[in-house]
Design a protein around this motif. Structure first.
Motif, PDB file in Angstrom:
ATOM      1  N   MET A 155       0.918  -1.152   0.006  1.00  0.00           N
ATOM      2  CA  MET A 155      -0.067   0.023   0.073  1.00  0.00           C
ATOM      3  C   MET A 155       0.848   1.196  -0.228  1.00  0.00           C
ATOM      4  N   LYS A 156       0.259   2.520  -0.049  1.00  0.00           N
ATOM      5  CA  LYS A 156       0.968   3.718  -0.035  1.00  0.00           C
ATOM      6  C   LYS A 156       0.701   4.570   1.206  1.00  0.00           C
ATOM      7  N   ARG A 157       1.540   5.368   1.573  1.00  0.00           N
ATOM      8  CA  ARG A 157       1.220   6.329   2.626  1.00  0.00           C
ATOM      9  C   ARG A 157       1.884   7.667   2.345  1.00  0.00           C
ATOM     10  N   SER A 158       1.212   8.691   2.754  1.00  0.00           N
ATOM     11  CA  SER A 158       1.595  10.081   2.615  1.00  0.00           C
ATOM     12  C   SER A 158       2.416  10.390   3.793  1.00  0.00           C
ATOM     13  N   VAL A 159       3.770  11.057   3.670  1.00  0.00           N
ATOM     14  CA  VAL A 159       4.364  11.617   4.998  1.00  0.00           C
ATOM     15  C   VAL A 159       4.758  13.024   4.725  1.00  0.00           C
ATOM     16  N   LYS A 160       4.679  13.780   5.724  1.00  0.00           N
ATOM     17  CA  LYS A 160       4.875  15.187   5.622  1.00  0.00           C
ATOM     18  C   LYS A 160       6.327  15.512   5.786  1.00  0.00           C
ATOM     19  N   THR A 161       6.759  16.230   4.914  1.00  0.00           N
ATOM     20  CA  THR A 161       8.166  16.775   5.305  1.00  0.00           C
ATOM     21  C   THR A 161       8.238  18.417   5.251  1.00  0.00           C
ATOM     22  N   PHE A 162       9.381  19.046   5.281  1.00  0.00           N
ATOM     23  CA  PHE A 162       9.451  20.547   5.391  1.00  0.00           C
ATOM     24  C   PHE A 162       9.109  20.747   3.963  1.00  0.00           C
ATOM     25  N   TYR A 163       9.121  20.033   3.026  1.00  0.00           N
ATOM     26  CA  TYR A 163       9.088  20.569   1.470  1.00  0.00           C
ATOM     27  C   TYR A 163       7.818  19.926   0.943  1.00  0.00           C
ATOM     28  N   GLY A 164       6.685  19.424   1.913  1.00  0.00           N
ATOM     29  CA  GLY A 164       5.496  19.298   1.204  1.00  0.00           C
ATOM     30  C   GLY A 164       5.067  17.639   1.871  1.00  0.00           C
ATOM     31  N   THR A 165       4.580  16.827   0.864  1.00  0.00           N
ATOM     32  CA  THR A 165       4.111  15.494   1.176  1.00  0.00           C
ATOM     33  C   THR A 165       4.781  14.799   0.143  1.00  0.00           C
ATOM     34  N   GLU A 166       5.436  13.534   0.813  1.00  0.00           N
ATOM     35  CA  GLU A 166       5.910  12.648   0.019  1.00  0.00           C
ATOM     36  C   GLU A 166       5.307  11.210  -0.029  1.00  0.00           C
ATOM     37  N   THR A 167       5.302  10.396  -0.911  1.00  0.00           N
ATOM     38  CA  THR A 167       4.481   9.054  -0.991  1.00  0.00           C
ATOM     39  C   THR A 167       5.425   7.771  -0.473  1.00  0.00           C
ATOM     40  N   VAL A 168       5.262   7.192   0.525  1.00  0.00           N
ATOM     41  CA  VAL A 168       6.443   6.004   0.838  1.00  0.00           C
ATOM     42  C   VAL A 168       5.416   4.621   0.742  1.00  0.00           C
ATOM     43  N   SER A 169       5.977   3.559   0.694  1.00  0.00           N
ATOM     44  CA  SER A 169       5.272   2.192   0.336  1.00  0.00           C
ATOM     45  C   SER A 169       5.280   1.765   1.973  1.00  0.00           C
TER      46      SER A 169
END
Length: 844
Positions: free
Chosen positions: A188-202
């Motif tokens: 599945m996928k999950r969205s992770v917040k960073t200082f530069y926005g949102t990134e998708t991780v598995s």
């Protein structure tokens, strides 16, 4: 194995009938928690990971190193036995140093291979290759030893021979090392917040399935059918149909296993669901268009699909029975109507087990109140030391607890479902079918707070009293007060407990060497300045968990969560001595949680509240690569190579300006020392202790003595006892006497010894010439908190501490120690005769 507490994350062991073990997640402290269970690290055959992050992979590098070293030790033992038996080298399959001694299979989400690749910067075990599977993965369940299966018994457990190549090892692993359970990953996928926005991780959830399970053989039914006892019985028990000549009927008769077996199953399945947020729940509920294909693997177990419409890996046309769902899911999501409606689709016969993570940003919830720390031996010892002096040795667990609110929620029912609340040691039997369910022997009977019963609290107090340690400590402190050798001592304890002290402190979060053990965590230290800001000196695995437990135990107030968050933000710098895993793996959790708090506070860039990370280029390269698979730490620190702070180089004005502004430090020098590649000690000026010197891991260093002259406090490693000089030389560490010699030559005003061998919790004896030094000498323990005004008292309490840890060793341990010392002496003598050996040493 473990649940979510301040210093542990959920991890589960699935044991197949032939004993093969699969570990699900290996977060920080996982390896150490094995020491408190009946299982052992080396018994794990494979590891399944739900995600890349400190709660799932924070302990994985250490687990790999320990597994590899255990396999190497086993191979060496086998080789020695063969040599002693006069077996020729031609017949010795362990003779080649390039032979493989073992393997470990890792299954996880996309990014797993990149994560493992990043570890090459500080760990390498060529004779212990890893078999990696990322993303979608599926293995077919196999029958084997211990399982009466309809497919018959398999080949049983096979051990990989030393000398096999990786391909052979992987083939053997697919034959037997996976045990009897089939494994299906659900990417599945999950969205992770960073200082530069949102990134998708598995991320991944998992299904574990057994092969079809034969029922109990009914002898009378077999007799009634005219089957002759013997081989035909065995075939039917093994799930095979038989054909034989039936004399009464005068023809061949075919009998199916179902006609003589009763109570069997087409197979049993267990689902492990990782659902950390609402976005992942959308995928489970098919609200995410891209997830439908992966979800089909799980959907086949829903009641509406149990009519042979979907095949399974075990038997076409018949899905296996879903017996248990384990939910690694936040409590608020699990109890939401959407999640409850989703699990209802699987039917009321399915059991559910919850593993609630800690609440985000609150450092509470999970199983903290009931389970506490999984490191029971270490907590037990720390609580005993607090009874000696609760200022220097604050208890990580409060003694005054309100037992009125404790309730047993381990077996509850919601909407007709059975829901179990997990706790360490709880076991659920999948098979045999007759024993399916919670193992009665593991069900919690007594109420617990922080993992301890009322009897535990009472025994801790009683044992300490019986040892004579409390009475001796009382006598020592009376002498101290009467002599007025520390006029501020009486006021110090109250000031610290009310959190109003502005004198700074030094907290030891780990005081052991090399690998975690029952009694000591790996290296970590917290240095607080007079302004309340702080820095970390080495960050071994579990450092932040130990720190939070220490902070919370001393806090008096109404907003504990804000207090902990602010203490984390107040850490403005980290200094790491060298690239060995036991000194830096805890940096991942620290950066992850600090970044999360900053983002919650609305901070959009590290520049608004930077943390300076001073370490080797090796560690910096690792973190840079790691951040690409776990973006939660990305851009969370200002990197500084320790080579930029060497004594002979001009001072870095930008670095010094940052350190002085946030910490008051006016000097920071990294001194190269002899241990491994890129090993350093550090000299810090104008700390809350004045000039503070920390040795890192090293042999005694004349250069450090020179640069650190007139130190107000020296914290020096003392890995080995006196008399183990050869082993100290071999492993590039110091003995107690050698460390104290450095302190004397440096002119240190006080010395604290740390980084002790993990074999015993006891204190190393001092040589006669070291027992009456002109400066105080203290032995460090986990959770120990010293200040400039109590170091003298800490050193004087040593006799009371020795009463807690008497000189007792069992015969086997003594033999092991003597054997190791003899081997070390022989090896050291060989190395000392090799010109340039230590000059050419590299990090391993």
């Amino acid at each position: 194995l473990t649940t979510s507490t301040i210093d542990s994350s959920p991890s589960i062991i699935i044991v197949s009938p032939n004993g093969h073990k699969t570990l699900i997640n290996c977060g920080e402290g996982c390896q150490r928690s094995f020491l408190e269970s009946t299982d052992r690290v080396r018994s794990v055959n494979q590891i399944c990971l739900t995600h890349i992050g400190y709660t799932a992979t924070g302990g994985l590098p250490g687990m790999i190193l320990t597994s590899a070293d255990a396999a190497q030790a086993s191979a060496n033992s086998l080789k020695d036995n063969k040599n002693n038996s006069n077996i020729s080298k031609d017949d010795d399959d362990c003779n080649n140093t390039k032979d493989i001694v073992g393997t470990l299979r890792l299954i996880g989400p996309h990014g797993l291979k990149d994560f493992i690749h990043s570890l090459r910067h500080f760990m390498r075990r060529d004779r212990f290759p890893l078999i990696l599977h990322e993303g979608g993965y599926e293995s077919v369940p196999k029958a084997g030893d211990g399982l009466n299966s309809r497919y018959g018994k398999g080949k049983g457990k096979k051990r990989k021979k030393a000398g096999e190549d990786v391909e052979d090892a992987e083939e053997n692993a697919s034959d037997s090392d996976l045990g009897l359970f089939g494994i299906t990953s659900i990417p599945m996928k999950r969205s992770v917040k960073t200082f530069y926005g949102t990134e998708t991780v598995s991320i991944c959830s998992y299904l574990f399935t057994t092969a079809p399970i034969a029922g109990k053989f009914q002898i009378q039914k077999a007799r009634d059918l005219g089957i002759t006892p013997g081989p035909l019985y065995s075939q039917l028990k093994g799930g095979k149909s038989v054909t034989f000549w039936h004399q009464e009927y005068g023809k061949d008769l075919t009998i199916e296993p179902d006609e003589v077996l009763e109570g069997g199953s087409d197979g049993v399945a267990v689902a492990v669901i990782y659902c950390p947020d609402e976005d992942v729940l959308d995928q489970l509920c098919h609200n995410d268009r891209d997830s439908s294909e992966n979800m089909d693997k799980l959907d086949q177990y829903k009641e509406c699909n149990r009519k042979g419409l979907m095949p399974t890996p075990t038997e076409k046309g018949k899905p296996v029975t879903l017996e248990l769902m384990v939910h690694i899911t936040p409590k608020d999501i699990f109890e939401s109507s959407r999640y409850q409606n989703w699990i209802m689709e699987f039917g009321q016969s399915v059991k559910h087990m919850t593993l609630y993570p800690l609440q985000d940003y609150k450092f509470s919830g999970g199983n903290e109140v009931s389970d506490g720390s999984p490191f029971r031996s270490a907590i037990h010892g720390a609580m005993q030391r607090s009874l000696i002096d609760d200022d220097i040795f604050p208890s990580p667990i409060p003694f005054d607890n309100d037992w009125s609110f404790v309730s047993d929620e381990s077996n509850s029912h919601s909407n007709g479902f059975t829901i179990f609340t997990s706790y360490p040691g709880l076991e659920y039997t999948i098979m045999p079918l007759s024993k399916q369910g919670l193992d009665p022997a593991t069900i919690k009977i007594e109420e617990k707070i922080h993992g301890l019963t009322k009897r535990d609290f009472e025994s801790i107090i009683e044992e300490t009293k019986v040892s004579g340690a409390t009475e001796e400590a009382k006598r020592i402190k009376e002498v101290v007060v009467n002599e007025q050798s520390n006029v501020e001592y009486a006021e110090g304890s109250a000031a610290i407990k009310s959190n109003t002290s502005s004198k700074g402190c030094f907290i030891f979060t780990g005081t052991g060497s090399a690998i975690p053990c029952k009694y000591r965590n790996v290296t970590g230290m917290y240095l607080e300045m007079t302004n309340g800001n702080a820095m970390l000196l080495d960050v071994g695995e579990g450092t932040l968990g130990q720190l939070i437990r220490s902070w919370k135990s001393c806090y008096i107030g109404d907003d504990e969560c804000d207090y902990v968050r602010q203490r984390i933000l107040n850490i403005k710098a980290v200094w790491i001595s060298h690239p060995h895993a036991d000194h830096h793996l805890g940096i991942i959790r620290f950066l992850t949680q600090r970044n999360s708090i900053l983002r919650q506070n609305g901070v959009k860039s590290r520049n608004e509240d930077p943390v300076v990370l001073m370490t080797s280029s090796t560690v910096l390269r690792f973190l840079d690569e790691y951040s690409k698979v776990d973006p939660s730490i990305y851009d969370g620190y200002v990197p500084v190579d320790n080579r930029e702070t060497l004594p002979e180089l001009p001072r870095n004005p930008q670095l010094l300006a940052m350190l002085e502004k946030s910490l008051g430090i006016t000097g920071c020098v990294s001194v190269p020392v002899s241990h491994c590649y890129q090993s350093y000690a550090v000299v810090l000026d104008n700390t809350s202790f004045g000039r503070l010197v920390y040795s890192g891991d090293c042999r005694p260093s004349d250069h450090l003595v020179q640069v650190g002259q007139d130190a107000d406090l020296l914290v020096h490693e003392a890995t080995f006892e006196n008399g183990m000089e050869e082993e100290a030389v071999l492993k590039m560490h110091s003995t107690v006497s050698e460390a104290l010699s450095v302190a004397k030559r440096m002119g240190a005003k006080a010395c604290v010894l740390t980084h002790f061998s993990q074999r015993y919790p006891r204190l190393a004896p001092l040589l006669e010439q070291d027992s009456c030094l002109s400066f105080p000498v203290a032995f460090a323990f986990d959770f120990m908190k010293i200040r400039p005004d109590n170091i003298s008292v800490a050193s004087k309490l040593t006799p009371a501490l020795r009463l807690l840890y008497p000189e007792e060793r069992d015969l086997d341990s003594l033999r092991d120690e003597l054997s190791e010392a003899a081997e070390a002496k022989k090896r050291a003598q060989e190395l000392l005769s090799t010109p340039g050996y230590f000059a050419n040493m590299k990090c391993s």
